[in-house]
Design an enzyme around this catalytic site. Structure first.
Site, PDB file in Angstrom:
ATOM      1  N   SER A   1      88.118 104.282 121.978  1.00  0.00           N
ATOM      2  CA  SER A   1      87.015 103.525 121.549  1.00  0.00           C
ATOM      3  C   SER A   1      87.298 101.993 121.709  1.00  0.00           C
ATOM      4  CB  SER A   1      86.839 103.596 119.811  1.00  0.00           C
ATOM      5  OG  SER A   1      85.420 103.215 119.576  1.00  0.00           O
TER       6      SER A   1
ATOM      7  N   ASP B   1      78.417 111.302 121.166  1.00  0.00           N
ATOM      8  CA  ASP B   1      79.349 110.365 120.579  1.00  0.00           C
ATOM      9  C   ASP B   1      78.622 109.380 119.575  1.00  0.00           C
ATOM     10  OD1 ASP B   1      81.333 108.080 119.770  1.00  0.00           O
ATOM     11  OD2 ASP B   1      82.714 109.109 121.295  1.00  0.00           O
TER      12      ASP B   1
ATOM     13  N   HIS C   1      83.443 111.459 117.847  1.00  0.00           N
ATOM     14  CA  HIS C   1      83.979 110.344 118.522  1.00  0.00           C
ATOM     15  C   HIS C   1      85.035 110.385 119.192  1.00  0.00           C
ATOM     16  CE1 HIS C   1      84.115 106.294 119.395  1.00  0.00           C
ATOM     17  NE2 HIS C   1      84.957 105.796 118.319  1.00  0.00           N
TER      18      HIS C   1
END
Length: 521
Positions: A235, A463, A491
């Protein structure tokens, strides 16, 4: 994923905390460039010494003193870095580092640095709770598993802003103001948050950008004795990794960027994109929920389920329900955060159904627990500094999405179009950096990392926090980007159950063979 809590390996907009995604920083100048280095600590340090300014050499030449962490199998140390890379004479910050040595030293390939995202996530916590014990055995056999708390985070000169009781109040402020009075309360809350950060963290606050963290990561690479950086970032960690590659393309080894951010998009677009991402994730949850016998939001299509959830938010906005904590009844802000927390991982959907059912029946404790896990609030009322570091990094990396409430009102229709359920709250949450005490030093721009070795960019089609199109964009921007796609929910993708993804990433990390660009799993 960290099974002890809903770890957001994210660059996240936080509904009730009003925190922004990071964008791309400009990169700056003055850092070390690519150098040739022979294997081993002495060779790496010798090469580094010829490539960096004299003022930085003592940092690259320092030796880490490893000690027991108190967690079996792990060692910890502290690395010194300049507070300001442009003025090393201004003093130091201490960067906490941890490692778990390779389990097969004879086959050791070097160090594998991991970052869980955030910004503000503790790399050491992630290493000890998951990566150092949960990464594939063959990867842990070949690499020293290493991480660090980026500057401003947890053990590394942490940013502090609010006390626990003050943070409790902040998380309950209405994020969807219905009138001028509620709007004034929200603005005041953002201003108080920013003032608290300035009062408690004025020294570190101007020096926690992603560029600063990327320079620290190169310093760590050098101190560890690695010629090139091998790295897995999730991320926000993808932005950190891409920034590193832009600054030090010749020092890129094997980089995996999982759940990618798009550094070319300004804060407003990033936040609106992520709003749509949560809508996509909620639609997937709603479709699944309608098939379950215990779905508290009834039957029908996603629109019907969404309408019922929105009505629930409206009711708890007007009349919060008891949560088991007299000082924190479940209002709209905490309820929204609890729902969003569960959307990061489809394995949390059963818990979300149960918590929603209880809240509809007048017991908000389940959703409050989800919100607390999101904020990293402990049972004693103390908060980890995740929220504070998140804001500090994001507000430094990009100019604010909005200059004031009027700009939010103008953008509300587009946010509500992106997500009828979450749009208004996420739009108002994007206002926080407008009142930040330190001017942004970065801005949105594509990153190409020209000259870098192949970089694997992983994207998940549904996601919630880092929309798939961001992975496509980052892979396209990087000169050596290779896109690896996971068709699924949740995610990030590596280590989440896809043998196809895991095999591709493991092969790259262990053998240096990147998957074919465009490979889908």
């Amino acid at each position: 994923m960290d099974t002890s809590r809903l770890l957001r390996t994210t660059g996240t907009v936080i509904a009730a905390a009003g925190l922004l995604l990071s964008g791309c920083t400009s990169g700056g100048s003055g850092g070390p460039r690519a150098v040739a280095s022979s294997p081993g600590e002495a060779g790496a340090k010798s090469a580094v010494a010829t490539a960096i300014p004299a003022a930085l050499r003592p940092y690259y030449e320092q030796k880490l003193s490893w000690r027991d962490c108190g967690v079996p199998g792990f060692q910890c140390s502290t690395m010194k870095a300049p507070l300001d890379y442009a003025r090393p004479e201004a003093g130091d910050v201490e960067i906490a580092v941890a490692r778990r040595p390779a389990t097969s030293p004879g086959k050791r390939l070097g160090s594998l640095v991991v970052n869980p995202g955030g910004p503000g996530g503790s790399g050491i916590g992630y290493l000890q709770a998951y990566a150092g014990i949960g990464y594939p055995a063959q990867v842990r056999a070949a690499y020293d598993m290493v991480s660090f708390d980026p500057r401003g985070v947890d053990r590394s000169s942490p940013v502090e802003c609010l006390t626990g009781p003050a943070m409790d109040k902040f998380t309950q402020v209405d994020q969807t103001p219905d009138d001028a009075a509620e709007r004034a309360l929200l603005v005041a809350a953002f201003k108080d948050f920013a003032a608290g950060c300035k009062a408690r963290s004025s020294r570190i606050l101007p020096h926690v950008s992603t560029v600063d963290a990327a320079r620290d990561m190169d310093l760590l690479r050098g101190v560890l004795g690695d010629e090139k950086l091998t790295y897995v970032g999730a991320s926000y960690g993808t932005f950190l990794g891409a920034t590193y590659a832009e600054l030090f393309p010749g020092r890129v080894g094997r980089l995996v960027l999982d759940g990618a951010m798009d550094p070319s998009r300004p804060a407003l677009e990033l936040n609106r994109d992520q709003t749509a991402g949560f809508e996509t994730a909620f639609t997937a949850f709603a479709k699944d929920c309608a098939k379950q016998p215990d779905c508290p939001l009834g039957r029908g299509g996603p629109d019907a389920v969404a309408a019922r959830l929105k009505e629930f938010f409206r009711k708890v906005d007007a009349q919060p329900v008891p949560s088991g904590d007299p000082g924190r009844p479940l209002g709209e802000s905490l309820a929204t955060t609890g729902v969003i927390a569960a959307l990061y991982d489809e394995n949390a959907w059963p818990q979300l159904r149960e918590s929603l059912a209880a809240a509809l029946g007048g017991d908000g404790s389940g959703l409050l627990g989800l919100a607390d896990s999101y904020y990293e609030r402990e049972p004693d009322g103390k908060y980890a500094n995740l929220m504070f570091a998140n804001a500090a990094v994001n507000c430094l990396d990009q100019p604010p999405a909005f200059a004031g409430p009027e700009a939010v009102y103008a953008a509300l229709p587009s946010f509500e179009k992106a997500s009828p359920v979450f749009g208004a709250g996420l739009a108002w949450a994007s206002l926080n950096c407008a009142y930040w005490p330190v001017k942004a030093t970065g801005s949105a721009a594509p990153l190409s990392a020209k000259g870098a070795a192949p970089i694997v960019v992983v994207g998940t089609t549904r996601d919630p926090a880092t929309p798939y199109k961001w992975a496509q964009a980052l892979a396209g921007q990087l000169d050596s980007g290779v896109l690896l796609t996971y068709d699924g929910d949740g995610h990030t993708a590596y280590g989440r159950g896809s043998a196809c993804i895991d095999t591709a990433v493991n092969t790259y990390l262990l053998e240096g063979k990147a998957p074919q660009d465009g490979k889908k799993c």
